[in-house]
Write a protein that holds these residues in place. Sequence first.
Motif, PDB file in Angstrom:
ATOM      1  N   LEU A 144       0.838  -1.193   0.000  1.00 11.93           N
ATOM      2  CA  LEU A 144       0.000   0.000   0.000  1.00 11.93           C
ATOM      3  C   LEU A 144       0.878   1.250   0.000  1.00 11.93           C
ATOM      4  O   LEU A 144       1.842   1.334   0.755  1.00 11.93           O
ATOM      5  CB  LEU A 144      -0.907   0.014   1.237  1.00 11.93           C
ATOM      6  N   GLY A 145       0.524   2.218  -0.839  1.00  7.54           N
ATOM      7  CA  GLY A 145       1.234   3.492  -0.874  1.00  7.54           C
ATOM      8  C   GLY A 145       0.357   4.590  -0.306  1.00  7.54           C
ATOM      9  O   GLY A 145      -0.674   4.924  -0.886  1.00  7.54           O
ATOM     10  N   ALA A 146       0.754   5.160   0.838  1.00  5.02           N
ATOM     11  CA  ALA A 146      -0.043   6.192   1.513  1.00  5.02           C
ATOM     12  C   ALA A 146       0.333   7.564   0.965  1.00  5.02           C
ATOM     13  O   ALA A 146       1.016   8.359   1.622  1.00  5.02           O
ATOM     14  CB  ALA A 146       0.174   6.120   3.018  1.00  5.02           C
TER      15      ALA A 146
ATOM     16  N   ASP B 258       8.051   5.673  -4.387  1.00  2.53           N
ATOM     17  CA  ASP B 258       8.707   4.734  -3.466  1.00  2.53           C
ATOM     18  C   ASP B 258       7.877   3.470  -3.271  1.00  2.53           C
ATOM     19  O   ASP B 258       8.436   2.374  -3.118  1.00  2.53           O
ATOM     20  CB  ASP B 258       8.945   5.409  -2.113  1.00  2.53           C
ATOM     21  N   ALA B 259       6.549   3.615  -3.259  1.00  4.66           N
ATOM     22  CA  ALA B 259       5.689   2.453  -3.069  1.00  4.66           C
ATOM     23  C   ALA B 259       5.849   1.456  -4.216  1.00  4.66           C
ATOM     24  O   ALA B 259       5.967   0.245  -3.996  1.00  4.66           O
ATOM     25  CB  ALA B 259       4.234   2.888  -2.947  1.00  4.66           C
ATOM     26  N   VAL B 260       5.869   1.978  -5.420  1.00  2.00           N
ATOM     27  CA  VAL B 260       6.048   1.089  -6.582  1.00  2.00           C
ATOM     28  C   VAL B 260       7.443   0.472  -6.568  1.00  2.00           C
ATOM     29  O   VAL B 260       7.625  -0.719  -6.856  1.00  2.00           O
ATOM     30  CB  VAL B 260       5.800   1.858  -7.892  1.00  2.00           C
ATOM     31  N   LYS B 261       8.436   1.280  -6.199  1.00  2.00           N
ATOM     32  CA  LYS B 261       9.811   0.769  -6.143  1.00  2.00           C
ATOM     33  C   LYS B 261       9.919  -0.377  -5.136  1.00  2.00           C
ATOM     34  O   LYS B 261      10.489  -1.443  -5.439  1.00  2.00           O
ATOM     35  CB  LYS B 261      10.756   1.903  -5.755  1.00  2.00           C
ATOM     36  N   GLU B 262       9.373  -0.189  -3.938  1.00  2.00           N
ATOM     37  CA  GLU B 262       9.450  -1.244  -2.925  1.00  2.00           C
ATOM     38  C   GLU B 262       8.611  -2.453  -3.325  1.00  2.00           C
ATOM     39  O   GLU B 262       8.981  -3.595  -3.046  1.00  2.00           O
ATOM     40  CB  GLU B 262       8.984  -0.696  -1.567  1.00  2.00           C
ATOM     41  N   GLY B 263       7.488  -2.203  -3.982  1.00  2.00           N
ATOM     42  CA  GLY B 263       6.667  -3.315  -4.449  1.00  2.00           C
ATOM     43  C   GLY B 263       7.422  -4.194  -5.431  1.00  2.00           C
ATOM     44  O   GLY B 263       7.344  -5.426  -5.385  1.00  2.00           O
ATOM     45  N   LYS B 264       8.196  -3.562  -6.302  1.00  2.00           N
ATOM     46  CA  LYS B 264       9.002  -4.324  -7.265  1.00  2.00           C
ATOM     47  C   LYS B 264      10.106  -5.092  -6.553  1.00  2.00           C
ATOM     48  O   LYS B 264      10.380  -6.255  -6.873  1.00  2.00           O
ATOM     49  CB  LYS B 264       9.585  -3.374  -8.314  1.00  2.00           C
ATOM     50  N   GLU B 265      10.765  -4.440  -5.601  1.00  2.00           N
ATOM     51  CA  GLU B 265      11.845  -5.102  -4.874  1.00  2.00           C
ATOM     52  C   GLU B 265      11.338  -6.286  -4.057  1.00  2.00           C
ATOM     53  O   GLU B 265      12.030  -7.302  -3.915  1.00  2.00           O
ATOM     54  CB  GLU B 265      12.544  -4.092  -3.963  1.00  2.00           C
ATOM     55  N   MET B 266      10.148  -6.161  -3.504  1.00  2.00           N
ATOM     56  CA  MET B 266       9.575  -7.226  -2.676  1.00  2.00           C
ATOM     57  C   MET B 266       8.932  -8.323  -3.523  1.00  2.00           C
ATOM     58  O   MET B 266       8.634  -9.405  -3.013  1.00  2.00           O
ATOM     59  CB  MET B 266       8.537  -6.642  -1.716  1.00  2.00           C
ATOM     60  N   GLY B 267       8.700  -8.033  -4.791  1.00  2.00           N
ATOM     61  CA  GLY B 267       8.107  -9.036  -5.671  1.00  2.00           C
ATOM     62  C   GLY B 267       6.630  -9.294  -5.412  1.00  2.00           C
ATOM     63  O   GLY B 267       6.139 -10.408  -5.640  1.00  2.00           O
ATOM     64  N   VAL B 268       5.895  -8.270  -4.950  1.00  2.00           N
ATOM     65  CA  VAL B 268       4.471  -8.466  -4.668  1.00  2.00           C
ATOM     66  C   VAL B 268       3.673  -8.446  -5.957  1.00  2.00           C
ATOM     67  O   VAL B 268       4.166  -8.069  -7.023  1.00  2.00           O
ATOM     68  CB  VAL B 268       3.944  -7.386  -3.699  1.00  2.00           C
TER      69      VAL B 268
END
Length: 402
Positions: free
Chosen positions: A235-237, A275-285
């Motif tokens: 989730l990106g707040a 940042d939310a999209v970046k972390e989502g890609k790194e986490m592989g969600v």
Amino acid sequence: MEIVILAVVIAVVVLGALGGLIVGSRRRKPLPPPPPKAPDITAPPAEPHVGEEAETPRDEPRRTIEEVDLPGGPAPVVVEEPPVAEAPEIEIEVPEPTAGRLVRLRARLSRSQNALGQGLLTLLSREHLDEDTWEEIEDTLLTADVGVQPTQELVERLRERVKVLGTRTPEELRGLLREELLKLVGTDLDRTVKTEPEGRKPGIVMVVGVNGTGKTTTTGKLARVLVADGRTVVLGAADTFRAAAADQLQTWGERVGAHTVRGPEAGDPASVAFDAVKEGKEMGVDVVLIDTAGRLHTKTGLMDELGKVKRVVEKHAPLDEVLLVLDATTGQNGLVQARVFAEVVDITGIVLTKLDGTAKGGIVVAVQRELGVPVKLVGLGEGADDLAPFEPEAFVDALIGD
């Protein structure tokens, strides 16, 4: 003369002997005990050392040694600290399956929408359908916010079919009205929330809307919908203007085990979304959901900023969905909002909240006609699992009742 000298010698000897006796007696007397020695306040205690914590039981307050300057030098002072409370573990909830959820929530929908369907059935059941009756049918549809053009189309088709049908039984009328309402709502529209782009992860969904429509709550409930379908979510707040928005969204995420990316209050929403999209890609969600700040459609600067969020996110990958959240109770007023948002961010789907709290269910038809995009989700209550995929058949059945 000799006698005088002898007398002096004897006197000296006697005086010396007496002096020795006095000194000896004084040496043999016990001495009084020495006074207690004052503590040396300059000497540090052996244990614990300065800056270290004294060993205490788990539930006892911690005791920390600090130095305080006193006259004569520093002295150790014990300062008690309250015990550190352990953070309670958040229990991960298992959301209700989404398959057939609208059917299960049909009773809530029927309570508010039944007046529309039952009103139409009552009018169509009259023995003589004169012009006054058809005008009443039009008024019923317009009052339910179906819209002028869709209302005219529906009345025209009903006129033709009733004329051909002749004698009308209640069952025939119900079937006739059901067919025409389904055509109006649309059964051939793709109402799937696009979260599985081909060849890449994650799917990116941005949620937009004005303040008060339930946008942040809808984002949290959508996370539950996706988790219930076996998807992983970040989730990106990006609603950084409302102090409680990030906390609210994070709480929704924690309930289903979804990670929330947030930034400083009043920070740059586009940066948080990036940042939310970046972390989502790194986490592989599987999916990243971005909650944007609510804004009035009349505020040009805020709408331009929304466009900036979209452009920044698309530096990572294209947006797969832009969902506009509308409050169903606002009826036709919501269409004005919808037009402006559609111009800025290319709306791909509608989420109608509070549909169980209004008799204006015709807004489903009106907003689809206005934007040319389908209603994909509907909110039917305040519960965590009250967001349902929109199913035209279940919706129409709720309109006309059993």
